[in-house]
Write a protein that holds these residues in place. Sequence first.
Motif, PDB file in Angstrom:
ATOM      1  N   ILE A 120       0.847  -1.192   0.000  1.00  0.00           N
ATOM      2  CA  ILE A 120       0.000   0.000   0.000  1.00  0.00           C
ATOM      3  C   ILE A 120       0.882   1.242   0.000  1.00  0.00           C
ATOM      4  N   ASN A 121       0.816   1.995  -1.093  1.00  0.00           N
ATOM      5  CA  ASN A 121       1.573   3.231  -1.221  1.00  0.00           C
ATOM      6  C   ASN A 121       0.628   4.386  -1.517  1.00  0.00           C
ATOM      7  N   ALA A 122       1.001   5.557  -1.006  1.00  0.00           N
ATOM      8  CA  ALA A 122       0.192   6.746  -1.264  1.00  0.00           C
ATOM      9  C   ALA A 122       0.343   7.178  -2.714  1.00  0.00           C
ATOM     10  N   GLN A 123      -0.647   7.944  -3.199  1.00  0.00           N
ATOM     11  CA  GLN A 123      -0.528   8.510  -4.535  1.00  0.00           C
ATOM     12  C   GLN A 123       0.728   9.364  -4.623  1.00  0.00           C
ATOM     13  N   GLU A 124       1.293   9.443  -5.838  1.00  0.00           N
ATOM     14  CA  GLU A 124       2.505  10.223  -6.046  1.00  0.00           C
ATOM     15  C   GLU A 124       2.290  11.683  -5.644  1.00  0.00           C
ATOM     16  N   SER A 125       1.132  12.253  -6.000  1.00  0.00           N
ATOM     17  CA  SER A 125       0.862  13.661  -5.669  1.00  0.00           C
ATOM     18  C   SER A 125       0.768  13.860  -4.160  1.00  0.00           C
ATOM     19  N   VAL A 126       0.192  12.880  -3.462  1.00  0.00           N
ATOM     20  CA  VAL A 126       0.097  12.967  -1.999  1.00  0.00           C
ATOM     21  C   VAL A 126       1.485  12.947  -1.377  1.00  0.00           C
ATOM     22  N   GLN A 127       2.344  12.069  -1.881  1.00  0.00           N
ATOM     23  CA  GLN A 127       3.701  11.992  -1.349  1.00  0.00           C
ATOM     24  C   GLN A 127       4.481  13.261  -1.649  1.00  0.00           C
ATOM     25  N   LEU A 128       4.291  13.820  -2.842  1.00  0.00           N
ATOM     26  CA  LEU A 128       4.976  15.063  -3.202  1.00  0.00           C
ATOM     27  C   LEU A 128       4.530  16.207  -2.302  1.00  0.00           C
ATOM     28  N   MET A 129       3.235  16.281  -2.032  1.00  0.00           N
ATOM     29  CA  MET A 129       2.724  17.321  -1.142  1.00  0.00           C
ATOM     30  C   MET A 129       3.300  17.167   0.250  1.00  0.00           C
ATOM     31  N   SER A 130       3.340  15.932   0.754  1.00  0.00           N
ATOM     32  CA  SER A 130       3.889  15.688   2.085  1.00  0.00           C
ATOM     33  C   SER A 130       5.355  16.102   2.156  1.00  0.00           C
ATOM     34  N   ASP A 131       6.129  15.740   1.135  1.00  0.00           N
ATOM     35  CA  ASP A 131       7.555  16.092   1.118  1.00  0.00           C
ATOM     36  C   ASP A 131       7.743  17.609   1.032  1.00  0.00           C
ATOM     37  N   ALA A 132       6.921  18.270   0.201  1.00  0.00           N
ATOM     38  CA  ALA A 132       7.040  19.725   0.048  1.00  0.00           C
ATOM     39  C   ALA A 132       6.701  20.442   1.353  1.00  0.00           C
ATOM     40  N   LEU A 133       5.706  19.948   2.089  1.00  0.00           N
ATOM     41  CA  LEU A 133       5.344  20.556   3.367  1.00  0.00           C
ATOM     42  C   LEU A 133       6.445  20.369   4.404  1.00  0.00           C
ATOM     43  N   LYS A 134       7.053  19.212   4.411  1.00  0.00           N
ATOM     44  CA  LYS A 134       8.142  18.965   5.356  1.00  0.00           C
ATOM     45  C   LYS A 134       9.305  19.911   5.099  1.00  0.00           C
ATOM     46  N   GLN A 135       9.525  20.229   3.803  1.00  0.00           N
ATOM     47  CA  GLN A 135      10.640  21.102   3.435  1.00  0.00           C
ATOM     48  C   GLN A 135      10.225  22.572   3.311  1.00  0.00           C
ATOM     49  N   SER A 136       8.935  22.854   3.553  1.00  0.00           N
ATOM     50  CA  SER A 136       8.390  24.217   3.385  1.00  0.00           C
ATOM     51  C   SER A 136       8.721  24.783   2.010  1.00  0.00           C
ATOM     52  N   ASP A 137       8.577  23.931   0.985  1.00  0.00           N
ATOM     53  CA  ASP A 137       8.891  24.326  -0.391  1.00  0.00           C
ATOM     54  C   ASP A 137       7.632  24.891  -1.046  1.00  0.00           C
ATOM     55  N   TRP A 138       7.429  26.202  -0.907  1.00  0.00           N
ATOM     56  CA  TRP A 138       6.215  26.831  -1.415  1.00  0.00           C
ATOM     57  C   TRP A 138       6.191  26.928  -2.932  1.00  0.00           C
ATOM     58  N   SER A 139       7.349  26.783  -3.580  1.00  0.00           N
ATOM     59  CA  SER A 139       7.366  26.783  -5.040  1.00  0.00           C
ATOM     60  C   SER A 139       6.679  25.545  -5.597  1.00  0.00           C
ATOM     61  N   VAL A 140       6.548  24.508  -4.791  1.00  0.00           N
ATOM     62  CA  VAL A 140       5.811  23.300  -5.173  1.00  0.00           C
ATOM     63  C   VAL A 140       4.408  23.318  -4.580  1.00  0.00           C
ATOM     64  N   ILE A 141       4.292  23.765  -3.342  1.00  0.00           N
ATOM     65  CA  ILE A 141       3.003  23.714  -2.636  1.00  0.00           C
ATOM     66  C   ILE A 141       1.942  24.552  -3.340  1.00  0.00           C
ATOM     67  N   ILE A 142       2.270  25.797  -3.696  1.00  0.00           N
ATOM     68  CA  ILE A 142       1.271  26.690  -4.294  1.00  0.00           C
ATOM     69  C   ILE A 142       0.785  26.180  -5.654  1.00  0.00           C
ATOM     70  N   PRO A 143       1.702  25.820  -6.603  1.00  0.00           N
ATOM     71  CA  PRO A 143       1.194  25.261  -7.874  1.00  0.00           C
ATOM     72  C   PRO A 143       0.389  23.978  -7.670  1.00  0.00           C
ATOM     73  N   MET A 144       0.777  23.167  -6.687  1.00  0.00           N
ATOM     74  CA  MET A 144       0.036  21.931  -6.437  1.00  0.00           C
ATOM     75  C   MET A 144      -1.359  22.238  -5.911  1.00  0.00           C
ATOM     76  N   TRP A 145      -1.493  23.206  -5.039  1.00  0.00           N
ATOM     77  CA  TRP A 145      -2.808  23.604  -4.532  1.00  0.00           C
ATOM     78  C   TRP A 145      -3.696  24.100  -5.674  1.00  0.00           C
ATOM     79  N   ILE A 146      -3.145  24.962  -6.529  1.00  0.00           N
ATOM     80  CA  ILE A 146      -3.930  25.498  -7.640  1.00  0.00           C
ATOM     81  C   ILE A 146      -4.383  24.368  -8.557  1.00  0.00           C
TER      82      ILE A 146
END
Length: 299
Positions: A179-205
């Motif tokens: 059981i693995n999370a969706q790729e987008s879910v994992q990317l969001m989790s990693d971006a939040l851990k790193q506070s990488d807003w250049s990924v978080i904002i486009p992903m939210w939109i």
Amino acid sequence: METTIEELAEASALSTFFVSVVFLTISIFLLRALGRSIQKSTQPTAPPANSTSPWNISTVLMLFGFFLLGQMAVLTFASSSSPEPDGTVTIELDQTSVFIGLSVANLALSTLAVLTYRLLQKQQLENTEQPAASFWSESGGHPFSAIRLGILALLCWIPGHLGLTGLWSLCLEGLDVEINAQESVQLMSDALKQSDWSVIIPMWIYGIVLAPLAEEILFRGVLFRWLRGHWGFFAALAVSSVAFALVHDSVASWLPIAALGGLCCWLYHRSGQLLATITLHAAFNSCMFLLISLLPEGI
């Protein structure tokens, strides 16, 4: 000792099964009540005779072809390869470019679908003098009522989603499927851990606005609507929901996402409001993003 661990595992699985069934049952009753409310407040749910028009097989295939080509093009342009000392090649994706590219592709696809529908609608009117139903609404109604309906449907479905996710996880564990999370879910989790807003904002939109818009237009407004006119409601629901699940990359989410797609089909069929399903989908993704934001370490 091993026997005790096995007994605890069995007891845990049994309790998960029981709670999941209870949650799913609650959602079924809530949605039945919502369906009766929709039926009382709108016109009869049977679609008008020309509601599947003017879609045809060629336009459906064209739009899905553009959808797949757009996804592949974005992934191709956002990827870069670098040779390793051992002779292998490592392929990396620029996550910011991926989500910006997917957002542009989805917006373009949504625009193309609406313009194509209007063109075919005009041609149908000229040929038959019988106008096709509106692209956004088969039954009329105010946009705010559609938005409210989408939010109510999500609130009714939250227990069912939790229950179905629990049952699906038990099935996968029983089959020894990882059981693995969706790729987008994992990317969001990693971006939040790193506070990488250049990924978080486009992903939210992309995830909250443009993906729900394009996917609801494509899978409900185009595919489900066309299939319903040829195969009937249940077959259209099944095919479009499975197709909707398969474009997501995690086996662990296939059944819950297929069920979400089925719920969107049901809501669209009942209400005739595509905006209601877009709202439901967007609100669902918003809840998932909020959960990931609150529990990034648990993903």
